[in-house]
Design an enzyme around this catalytic site. Structure first.
Site, PDB file in Angstrom:
ATOM      1  N   ARG A 106     -30.652  34.554  24.165  1.00 44.49           N
ATOM      2  CA  ARG A 106     -30.289  33.260  23.571  1.00 44.49           C
ATOM      3  C   ARG A 106     -31.541  32.408  23.561  1.00 44.49           C
ATOM      4  O   ARG A 106     -32.167  32.202  24.600  1.00 44.49           O
ATOM      5  CB  ARG A 106     -29.210  32.542  24.383  1.00 44.49           C
ATOM      6  CG  ARG A 106     -29.167  31.049  24.019  1.00 44.49           C
ATOM      7  CD  ARG A 106     -28.026  30.285  24.583  1.00 44.49           C
ATOM      8  NE  ARG A 106     -26.790  30.704  23.955  1.00 44.49           N
ATOM      9  CZ  ARG A 106     -25.687  29.958  23.933  1.00 44.49           C
ATOM     10  NH1 ARG A 106     -25.691  28.759  24.487  1.00 44.49           N
ATOM     11  NH2 ARG A 106     -24.596  30.401  23.369  1.00 44.49           N
ATOM     12  N   GLN A 136     -20.288  34.753  18.451  1.00 45.98           N
ATOM     13  CA  GLN A 136     -19.278  33.694  18.328  1.00 45.98           C
ATOM     14  C   GLN A 136     -18.284  34.034  17.220  1.00 45.98           C
ATOM     15  O   GLN A 136     -17.077  33.862  17.372  1.00 45.98           O
ATOM     16  CB  GLN A 136     -19.977  32.356  18.032  1.00 45.98           C
ATOM     17  CG  GLN A 136     -19.018  31.205  17.802  1.00 45.98           C
ATOM     18  CD  GLN A 136     -18.287  30.800  19.075  1.00 45.98           C
ATOM     19  OE1 GLN A 136     -18.900  30.588  20.102  1.00 45.98           O
ATOM     20  NE2 GLN A 136     -16.961  30.700  19.025  1.00 45.98           N
ATOM     21  N   ASP A 228     -18.141  22.231  14.770  1.00 56.09           N
ATOM     22  CA  ASP A 228     -19.118  22.462  15.842  1.00 56.09           C
ATOM     23  C   ASP A 228     -19.825  21.124  16.067  1.00 56.09           C
ATOM     24  O   ASP A 228     -19.691  20.202  15.245  1.00 56.09           O
ATOM     25  CB  ASP A 228     -20.108  23.560  15.383  1.00 56.09           C
ATOM     26  CG  ASP A 228     -21.159  23.909  16.433  1.00 56.09           C
ATOM     27  OD1 ASP A 228     -20.994  23.520  17.614  1.00 56.09           O
ATOM     28  OD2 ASP A 228     -22.153  24.576  16.072  1.00 56.09           O
ATOM     29  N   CYS A 269     -16.209  26.119  18.474  1.00 53.97           N
ATOM     30  CA  CYS A 269     -16.898  27.126  19.297  1.00 53.97           C
ATOM     31  C   CYS A 269     -17.156  26.622  20.713  1.00 53.97           C
ATOM     32  O   CYS A 269     -17.361  27.416  21.610  1.00 53.97           O
ATOM     33  CB  CYS A 269     -18.203  27.548  18.630  1.00 53.97           C
ATOM     34  SG  CYS A 269     -19.311  26.178  18.301  1.00 53.97           S
ATOM     35  N   ARG A 297     -14.576  35.185  23.534  1.00 55.40           N
ATOM     36  CA  ARG A 297     -16.014  35.478  23.600  1.00 55.40           C
ATOM     37  C   ARG A 297     -16.261  36.656  24.530  1.00 55.40           C
ATOM     38  O   ARG A 297     -17.103  37.515  24.267  1.00 55.40           O
ATOM     39  CB  ARG A 297     -16.804  34.262  24.126  1.00 55.40           C
ATOM     40  CG  ARG A 297     -16.740  32.990  23.281  1.00 55.40           C
ATOM     41  CD  ARG A 297     -17.369  33.155  21.925  1.00 55.40           C
ATOM     42  NE  ARG A 297     -18.684  33.761  21.974  1.00 55.40           N
ATOM     43  CZ  ARG A 297     -19.794  33.157  22.413  1.00 55.40           C
ATOM     44  NH1 ARG A 297     -19.776  31.908  22.783  1.00 55.40           N
ATOM     45  NH2 ARG A 297     -20.956  33.804  22.454  1.00 55.40           N
TER      46      ARG A 297
HETATM   47  N1   CP Z   1     -19.842  28.729  22.136  1.00 57.62           N
HETATM   48  C1   CP Z   1     -20.896  28.994  22.920  1.00 57.62           C
HETATM   49  O1   CP Z   1     -21.799  29.759  22.577  1.00 57.62           O
HETATM   50  O2   CP Z   1     -20.867  28.362  24.126  1.00 57.62           O
HETATM   51  P1   CP Z   1     -22.046  28.328  25.189  1.00 57.62           P
HETATM   52  O3   CP Z   1     -23.179  27.539  24.573  1.00 57.62           O
HETATM   53  O4   CP Z   1     -21.464  27.656  26.396  1.00 57.62           O
HETATM   54  O5   CP Z   1     -22.484  29.738  25.466  1.00 57.62           O
HETATM   55  N1  NVA Z   2     -24.584  24.816  17.074  1.00 59.52           N
HETATM   56  C1  NVA Z   2     -24.455  24.765  18.507  1.00 59.52           C
HETATM   57  C2  NVA Z   2     -23.639  25.903  18.997  1.00 59.52           C
HETATM   58  C3  NVA Z   2     -23.352  25.906  20.465  1.00 59.52           C
HETATM   59  C4  NVA Z   2     -22.567  27.103  20.893  1.00 59.52           C
HETATM   60  C5  NVA Z   2     -25.828  24.770  19.140  1.00 59.52           C
HETATM   61  O1  NVA Z   2     -26.684  25.536  18.689  1.00 59.52           O
HETATM   62  O2  NVA Z   2     -26.047  24.000  20.078  1.00 59.52           O
END
Ligand code: CP
Ligand code: NVA
Length: 311
Positions: A106, A136, A228, A269, A297
């Site tokens: 991530r 997601q 979101d 999400c 998830r």
């Molecule tokens: N939806 C999602 O990816 O949540 P987190 O940022 O908590 O992993």
């Molecule tokens: N668009 C958001 C998604 C979080 C799961 C972000 O990137 O922060």
């Protein structure tokens, strides 16, 4: 279906059948877990979890899924390794690939998850980049399927920041799976034309439509309203601008009513900023399905790891 050894960077790399296979596998693993049965599909595997950005769901989903299936997860936070600043992504990839059997990433640059996949020699799974959030979308689709029994032909509206990672990925997922997808956003927050065209190509093959508009009235007929945060991780300096651009694009009771469908569901999400992209009222009305989505998830991420790495 054989997905062994594959990385999972965006849904663009997967056929509709492969995506449906992952969703069905997740449903099966979910059912088994509810009966108290977890597998040993990842026994003996070591999994690196790289997080440049924070996470609740994705981190916990990978961790629990690993442990359920007998793997060892190792969390590598942004201050634990020196990815891309003291050591090149390519070199870190080659080191991790010698020690780990799979890598979750991530982070910010989508390029980096591609470099990890290219140079590590092991499956790499995208846990969110600036551009895409594919795991997601598997959870979203599983949730929608649980609610409606089908995916093809449903109408999904994503409303809000139409060019963020979740919007991009839902458009890809809907195109692949034949879900009609409308992105409602002010035109300065529309997804890139090239990606829209690619997704319209997928949709044409699957028999659905992808539309982009700034008109709120386009929610009419929606089965699923998805939103979101207005300010994604790493864009904090844009907060004031986004609030003013998006204030009319909130998911509230009036907007839900405009769908004209009593059974329309709201998805998020998470994490949510209630009072911005969604009102507390709508959030709480749809909390059961939103938290099913969060739970899913874990089952879908487990399915991705089992399919690409499991015995
Ligand atoms: N939806 C999602 O990816 O949540 P987190 O940022 O908590 O992993
Ligand atoms: N668009 C958001 C998604 C979080 C799961 C972000 O990137 O922060």
């Amino acid at each position: 279906m054989n997905l062994k050894g594959r990385s999972f960077l965006t849904l663009k790399d997967f056929t509709p059948d492969e995506i449906l296979y992952l969703i069905d596998l997740a449903a099966d693993l979910k059912e088994k877990k509810k009966q108290g049965v977890t597998g040993k599909s990842l026994e003996g595997k070591n999994i690196a979890l790289i997080f440049e950005k924070p996470s609740t769901r994705t981190r916990c989903a990978f961790t629990v899924a690993c442990i359920d299936e007998g793997a060892h997860p190792e969390y590598l936070g942004k201050n634990d390794i020196q990815l891309g600043y003291k050591e090149s992504v390519e070199d870190t990839a080659r080191v991790l690939g010698r020690m780990f059997d799979g890598i979750e990433f991530r982070g910010f640059l989508h390029k980096n998850v591609e470099l990890l996949a290219k140079h590590s020699g092991v499956p790499v799974w995208n846990g969110l980049t600036d551009d895409y959030h594919p795991t997601q979308i598997l959870a979203d689709m599983l949730t929608i399927k649980e609610q409606f029994g089908v995916l093809k032909g449903l109408n999904l509206v994503f409303i809000g920041d139409g060019r963020n990672n979740v919007a991009n990925s839902i458009m890809v997922g809907c195109g692949k799976l034949g879900v009609n997808c409308t992105i409602i956003a002010p035109d300065s927050l529309w997804p890139e034309a090239e990606l829209v065209a690619t997704c319209q190509g997928y949709a044409k093959e699957a028999g659905s439509k992808i539309m982009i508009t700034d008109q709120i009235d386009a929610v009419e007929g929606a089965d699923v309203i998805y939103t979101d945060v207005w300010v994604s991780m790493g864009e904090e300096e844009k907060a004031a601008e986004r609030l003013s651009l998006l204030k009319d694009y909130q998911v509230n009771a009036v907007l839900m009513k405009k769908t004209g469908k009593e059974k329309a569901i709201a998805l998020h999400c998470l994490p949510a900023v209630k009072g911005n992209e969604i009102t507390e009222e709508v959030f709480e009305t749809h909390a059961n399905v939103i938290f099913d989505e969060a739970e899913n998830r874990m089952h879908t991420i487990k399915a991705v790891m089992v399919a690409t790495l499991g015995k």
